[in-house]
Write a protein that holds these residues in place. Structure first.
Motif, PDB file in Angstrom:
ATOM      1  N   ALA A 240       0.772  -1.197  -0.163  1.00 18.42           N
ATOM      2  CA  ALA A 240       0.001   0.068  -0.136  1.00 18.42           C
ATOM      3  C   ALA A 240       0.835   1.321  -0.046  1.00 18.42           C
ATOM      4  CB  ALA A 240      -0.980  -0.037   1.242  1.00 18.42           C
ATOM      5  N   ALA A 241       1.988   1.394   0.687  1.00 23.24           N
ATOM      6  CA  ALA A 241       2.733   2.449   0.961  1.00 23.24           C
ATOM      7  C   ALA A 241       3.601   2.760  -0.441  1.00 23.24           C
ATOM      8  CB  ALA A 241       3.769   1.932   1.764  1.00 23.24           C
ATOM      9  N   LEU A 242       3.696   1.600  -1.318  1.00 17.75           N
ATOM     10  CA  LEU A 242       4.598   1.676  -2.566  1.00 17.75           C
ATOM     11  C   LEU A 242       3.708   2.134  -3.663  1.00 17.75           C
ATOM     12  CD1 LEU A 242       7.507  -0.914  -2.059  1.00 17.75           C
ATOM     13  CD2 LEU A 242       7.455   1.771  -1.934  1.00 17.75           C
ATOM     14  N   GLN A 243       2.408   1.622  -3.446  1.00 19.73           N
ATOM     15  CA  GLN A 243       1.412   1.873  -4.729  1.00 19.73           C
ATOM     16  C   GLN A 243       1.358   3.050  -5.267  1.00 19.73           C
ATOM     17  OE1 GLN A 243      -1.727   3.335  -4.839  1.00 19.73           O
ATOM     18  NE2 GLN A 243      -2.132   2.431  -7.067  1.00 19.73           N
ATOM     19  N   PRO A 244       1.452   4.389  -4.729  1.00 16.29           N
ATOM     20  CA  PRO A 244       1.525   5.598  -5.109  1.00 16.29           C
ATOM     21  C   PRO A 244       2.589   5.922  -6.248  1.00 16.29           C
ATOM     22  CG  PRO A 244       0.914   5.898  -2.798  1.00 16.29           C
ATOM     23  CD  PRO A 244       1.313   4.434  -3.256  1.00 16.29           C
ATOM     24  N   TYR A 245       3.800   5.261  -5.970  1.00 20.88           N
ATOM     25  CA  TYR A 245       4.768   5.193  -6.936  1.00 20.88           C
ATOM     26  C   TYR A 245       4.902   4.168  -7.816  1.00 20.88           C
ATOM     27  CZ  TYR A 245       5.925   7.831  -2.608  1.00 20.88           C
ATOM     28  OH  TYR A 245       6.070   8.741  -1.784  1.00 20.88           O
ATOM     29  N   SER A 246       3.867   3.453  -8.041  1.00 16.28           N
ATOM     30  CA  SER A 246       3.808   2.408  -9.115  1.00 16.28           C
ATOM     31  C   SER A 246       5.201   1.325  -9.123  1.00 16.28           C
ATOM     32  CB  SER A 246       3.747   3.133 -10.577  1.00 16.28           C
ATOM     33  OG  SER A 246       2.683   3.901 -10.534  1.00 16.28           O
ATOM     34  N   VAL A 247       5.581   1.021  -8.037  1.00  8.70           N
ATOM     35  CA  VAL A 247       6.634   0.116  -7.906  1.00  8.70           C
ATOM     36  C   VAL A 247       6.186  -1.422  -8.236  1.00  8.70           C
ATOM     37  CG1 VAL A 247       8.333  -1.038  -6.305  1.00  8.70           C
ATOM     38  CG2 VAL A 247       7.743   1.679  -5.978  1.00  8.70           C
ATOM     39  N   THR A 248       6.801  -1.959  -9.049  1.00  7.69           N
ATOM     40  CA  THR A 248       6.579  -3.275  -9.586  1.00  7.69           C
ATOM     41  C   THR A 248       7.114  -4.191  -8.413  1.00  7.69           C
ATOM     42  OG1 THR A 248       6.503  -2.910 -11.773  1.00  7.69           O
ATOM     43  CG2 THR A 248       6.903  -4.988 -11.158  1.00  7.69           C
ATOM     44  N   LEU A 249       6.300  -5.002  -7.771  1.00  7.99           N
ATOM     45  CA  LEU A 249       6.878  -5.949  -6.611  1.00  7.99           C
ATOM     46  C   LEU A 249       7.009  -7.218  -7.270  1.00  7.99           C
ATOM     47  CD1 LEU A 249       4.803  -4.597  -3.616  1.00  7.99           C
ATOM     48  CD2 LEU A 249       7.060  -3.922  -4.270  1.00  7.99           C
ATOM     49  N   LYS A 250       8.153  -8.034  -6.630  1.00  3.78           N
ATOM     50  CA  LYS A 250       8.224  -9.448  -6.786  1.00  3.78           C
ATOM     51  C   LYS A 250       8.503  -9.990  -5.784  1.00  3.78           C
ATOM     52  CE  LYS A 250      10.514  -8.534 -11.687  1.00  3.78           C
ATOM     53  NZ  LYS A 250      11.509  -8.945 -12.571  1.00  3.78           N
ATOM     54  N   GLY A 251       8.438 -11.328  -5.592  1.00  5.28           N
ATOM     55  CA  GLY A 251       8.452 -11.943  -4.303  1.00  5.28           C
ATOM     56  C   GLY A 251       8.819 -13.509  -4.452  1.00  5.28           C
ATOM     57  N   ASP A 252       9.271 -13.700  -3.221  1.00  4.61           N
ATOM     58  CA  ASP A 252       9.301 -15.392  -3.360  1.00  4.61           C
ATOM     59  C   ASP A 252       8.083 -16.318  -3.077  1.00  4.61           C
ATOM     60  OD1 ASP A 252       8.854 -15.109  -0.675  1.00  4.61           O
ATOM     61  OD2 ASP A 252      10.908 -15.522  -0.010  1.00  4.61           O
ATOM     62  N   ALA A 253       8.025 -17.455  -3.056  1.00  2.00           N
ATOM     63  CA  ALA A 253       6.768 -18.017  -2.644  1.00  2.00           C
ATOM     64  C   ALA A 253       6.149 -17.509  -1.591  1.00  2.00           C
ATOM     65  CB  ALA A 253       6.901 -19.654  -2.640  1.00  2.00           C
ATOM     66  N   THR A 254       6.439 -17.242  -0.421  1.00  2.00           N
ATOM     67  CA  THR A 254       5.811 -16.727   0.678  1.00  2.00           C
ATOM     68  C   THR A 254       5.216 -15.514   0.635  1.00  2.00           C
ATOM     69  OG1 THR A 254       6.993 -18.209   2.249  1.00  2.00           O
ATOM     70  CG2 THR A 254       5.969 -16.379   3.312  1.00  2.00           C
ATOM     71  N   ALA A 255       5.940 -14.587  -0.158  1.00  2.00           N
ATOM     72  CA  ALA A 255       5.492 -13.319  -0.216  1.00  2.00           C
ATOM     73  C   ALA A 255       4.376 -13.113  -1.489  1.00  2.00           C
ATOM     74  CB  ALA A 255       6.681 -12.234  -0.838  1.00  2.00           C
ATOM     75  N   LYS A 256       4.527 -14.110  -2.263  1.00  7.49           N
ATOM     76  CA  LYS A 256       3.562 -14.107  -3.398  1.00  7.49           C
ATOM     77  C   LYS A 256       2.196 -14.755  -2.572  1.00  7.49           C
ATOM     78  CE  LYS A 256       1.783 -14.787  -7.633  1.00  7.49           C
ATOM     79  NZ  LYS A 256       1.198 -13.883  -8.409  1.00  7.49           N
ATOM     80  N   ALA A 257       2.220 -15.733  -1.788  1.00  2.00           N
ATOM     81  CA  ALA A 257       1.133 -16.107  -1.011  1.00  2.00           C
ATOM     82  C   ALA A 257       0.286 -15.137  -0.489  1.00  2.00           C
ATOM     83  CB  ALA A 257       1.443 -17.534  -0.237  1.00  2.00           C
ATOM     84  N   ILE A 258       0.940 -13.800   0.140  1.00  2.00           N
ATOM     85  CA  ILE A 258       0.483 -13.014   1.215  1.00  2.00           C
ATOM     86  C   ILE A 258       0.259 -11.905   0.172  1.00  2.00           C
ATOM     87  CG2 ILE A 258       1.395 -11.215   2.859  1.00  2.00           C
ATOM     88  CD1 ILE A 258       3.329 -13.026   3.831  1.00  2.00           C
ATOM     89  N   LEU A 259       0.771 -11.915  -1.082  1.00  2.00           N
ATOM     90  CA  LEU A 259       0.337 -10.627  -1.817  1.00  2.00           C
ATOM     91  C   LEU A 259       0.234 -11.389  -3.494  1.00  2.00           C
ATOM     92  CD1 LEU A 259       3.241  -8.031  -1.047  1.00  2.00           C
ATOM     93  CD2 LEU A 259       0.807  -8.035   0.046  1.00  2.00           C
ATOM     94  N   PRO A 260      -0.868 -11.935  -3.528  1.00  4.76           N
ATOM     95  CA  PRO A 260      -1.181 -12.643  -4.697  1.00  4.76           C
ATOM     96  C   PRO A 260      -0.863 -12.109  -6.226  1.00  4.76           C
ATOM     97  CG  PRO A 260      -2.867 -13.124  -3.195  1.00  4.76           C
ATOM     98  CD  PRO A 260      -2.141 -11.940  -2.574  1.00  4.76           C
ATOM     99  N   ASP A 261      -1.110 -10.510  -6.084  1.00  2.00           N
ATOM    100  CA  ASP A 261      -1.021  -9.883  -7.432  1.00  2.00           C
ATOM    101  C   ASP A 261       0.441  -9.443  -7.721  1.00  2.00           C
ATOM    102  OD1 ASP A 261      -0.884  -8.247  -5.175  1.00  2.00           O
ATOM    103  OD2 ASP A 261      -2.209  -6.594  -6.292  1.00  2.00           O
ATOM    104  N   ILE A 262       1.536 -10.053  -6.831  1.00  2.00           N
ATOM    105  CA  ILE A 262       2.834  -9.425  -7.410  1.00  2.00           C
ATOM    106  C   ILE A 262       3.576 -10.598  -8.220  1.00  2.00           C
ATOM    107  CG2 ILE A 262       3.161  -8.210  -5.185  1.00  2.00           C
ATOM    108  CD1 ILE A 262       4.892 -10.536  -4.198  1.00  2.00           C
ATOM    109  N   GLU A 263       4.473 -10.370  -8.951  1.00  2.00           N
ATOM    110  CA  GLU A 263       5.211 -11.226  -9.784  1.00  2.00           C
ATOM    111  C   GLU A 263       5.928 -12.107  -9.070  1.00  2.00           C
ATOM    112  OE1 GLU A 263       7.476  -9.176 -12.732  1.00  2.00           O
ATOM    113  OE2 GLU A 263       5.900  -7.693 -13.180  1.00  2.00           O
ATOM    114  N   VAL A 264       6.179 -13.331  -9.570  1.00  2.00           N
ATOM    115  CA  VAL A 264       7.217 -14.259  -8.881  1.00  2.00           C
ATOM    116  C   VAL A 264       8.662 -13.739  -9.111  1.00  2.00           C
ATOM    117  CG1 VAL A 264       7.984 -16.456  -8.919  1.00  2.00           C
ATOM    118  CG2 VAL A 264       5.459 -16.310  -9.048  1.00  2.00           C
TER     119      VAL A 264
END
Length: 414
Positions: free
Chosen positions: A276-300
């Protein structure tokens, strides 16, 4: 003009500079600062040409920010020159001294390196920073910038050289290579008869190329795959402020944060707040499996992501079990630049600062402070990520060596 001729001229200039007193060097820096201000319009006109060409060549927006000069940025460069003027002159400093059993008085004294070569990409402020620090430390400099900033660099170098001439100092203390071809860069890397040290500034790929090709001694600088580790006991508000600053304040630079490492105990609660804090800056987020499970709409995140310096509005997230996992991950993938821990546990902060292999390690602060100006050096010639001679932001002392002076009254060795 050939590089050999430039090298000869730089050597001659370095001999003059090594003998200047502090007052003369300081007057030269003040004159150079005023010259930048007086020629602001001329510098901006040259920079506009470079910006136009860069846009035509579809240079990325974040890299255009590195290239862009404004009146305020020129003023900041001038202030950097003035700040260097106020710093202690390292030349002639006696670092240690003693008398031997036969009565020789020996002292170790700081001296200039001689001729510094710099190869850098599209950051015209490097031209001014390098000129300031090399002059104050009694060194001559040969600069070879990238093609993207060539008009700006030529104008800046001409303004600074004219300032030196106005003080009857050698203009060849500051020289710029106008030919931006790969061939001239390769030749500069081999100019061992004239250049005492070479400092590259740019991407990790660029710096690696210089290290591989150069026969001149190289100080590795700049590549920054920087991490922020948020421990389980971290203050969330502090952590979010630091993450937003470290990632978005100027993402194109080497001290910008590229990776977020989060303790598993807080990941489910904390990561949505990061998103939510980075959303105004249009930061593309990527993550490992755990992060992806918490934030489903980010890239792997792929394996290659963990070692990548993005220089863009992109960030990868790694979830770890504890501080040992954070240290292991960071030391495996970092570029030994700048790393940070956010924690309220003093013991963990000390463990992190001791175990992390990096030039600068922060506790509860943004990685963006890794900068010569912010460290009080006035400017920086680069941020060394190696361990020999100099490490971290390189100011005046990093541009010196030492010599031993032994004074006697007729002693001979038995």
């Amino acid at each position: 003009m050939s590089l050999t001729t430039m090298g000869q001229q730089a050597k001659a200039a370095s001999t003059v500079l090594s003998q200047l007193d502090t007052q003369t060097k300081n007057q030269a820096l003040m004159t150079m600062a005023s010259a930048l201000e007086e020629h602001t319009d001329e510098i901006l006109t040259a920079n506009a040409k470079d910006m136009t060409h860069a846009k035509q060549n579809q240079v990325r927006q974040v890299m255009l920010d590195r290239l862009l000069l404004t009146a305020d940025r020129i003023q900041t460069m001038a202030e950097g020159l003035r700040q260097v003027q106020t710093l202690p002159d390292p030349i002639g400093e006696v670092t240690q001294g003693w008398t031997t059993p036969v009565g020789l008085q020996i002292k170790q004294v700081r001296v200039p390196l001689g001729v510094v070569g710099m190869i850098f990409e599209a950051r015209p402020n490097v031209t001014v920073d390098a000129a300031a620090l090399t002059l104050k430390s009694g060194n001559a400099v040969i600069l070879r910038g990238g093609k993207e900033a060539i008009a700006t660099n030529i104008t800046l170098a001409d303004v600074l050289r004219q300032a030196l001439v106005s003080m009857a100092l050698p203009a060849d203390a500051i020289q710029l290579v106008h030919d931006t071809s790969h061939e001239t860069a390769d030749e500069l890397m081999q100019l061992t008869d004239y250049i005492d040290v070479l400092i590259p500034r740019g991407s990790a790929k660029f710096i690696d190329l210089v290290v591989q090709k150069a026969t001149v001694p190289v100080i590795e600088t700049g590549a920054g795959n920087c991490h922020v580790y948020v421990a389980a006991d971290a203050d969330f508000k502090m952590a979010l402020n630091i993450i937003v600053n470290a990632k978005t304040q100027r993402p194109s630079v080497c001290n910008a944060m590229e990776k977020l490492v989060v303790d598993r105990q807080i990941a489910a609660e904390f990561l949505p707040q990061v998103q939510a804090a980075l959303q105004p800056y249009s930061v593309t987020l990527k993550g490992d499996a755990t992060a992806k499970a918490i934030l489903p709409d980010i890239e792997v995140a792929a394996e290659a992501d963990w070692g990548t310096e993005y220089n863009d509005y992109i960030m990868a997230i790694k979830v770890v079990d504890d501080i040992e996992g954070a240290i292991a991950h960071i030391n495996r993938y970092n570029t030994k630049h700048s790393e940070a821990i956010i924690t309220n546990n003093y013991a963990d902060s000390q463990k992190f600062t001791k175990a992390i292999d990096a030039a600068v390690v922060y506790v509860n602060a943004s990685t963006r402070f890794t900068d010569g100006f912010e460290f009080g050096f006035g400017a920086e010639i680069g941020i060394s990520t190696q361990k020999l001679h100099a490490r971290g932001p390189m100011g005046l002392t990093a541009l010196t060596s030492t010599k031993y002076i032994a004074e006697g009254n007729g002693q001979i060795r038995a």
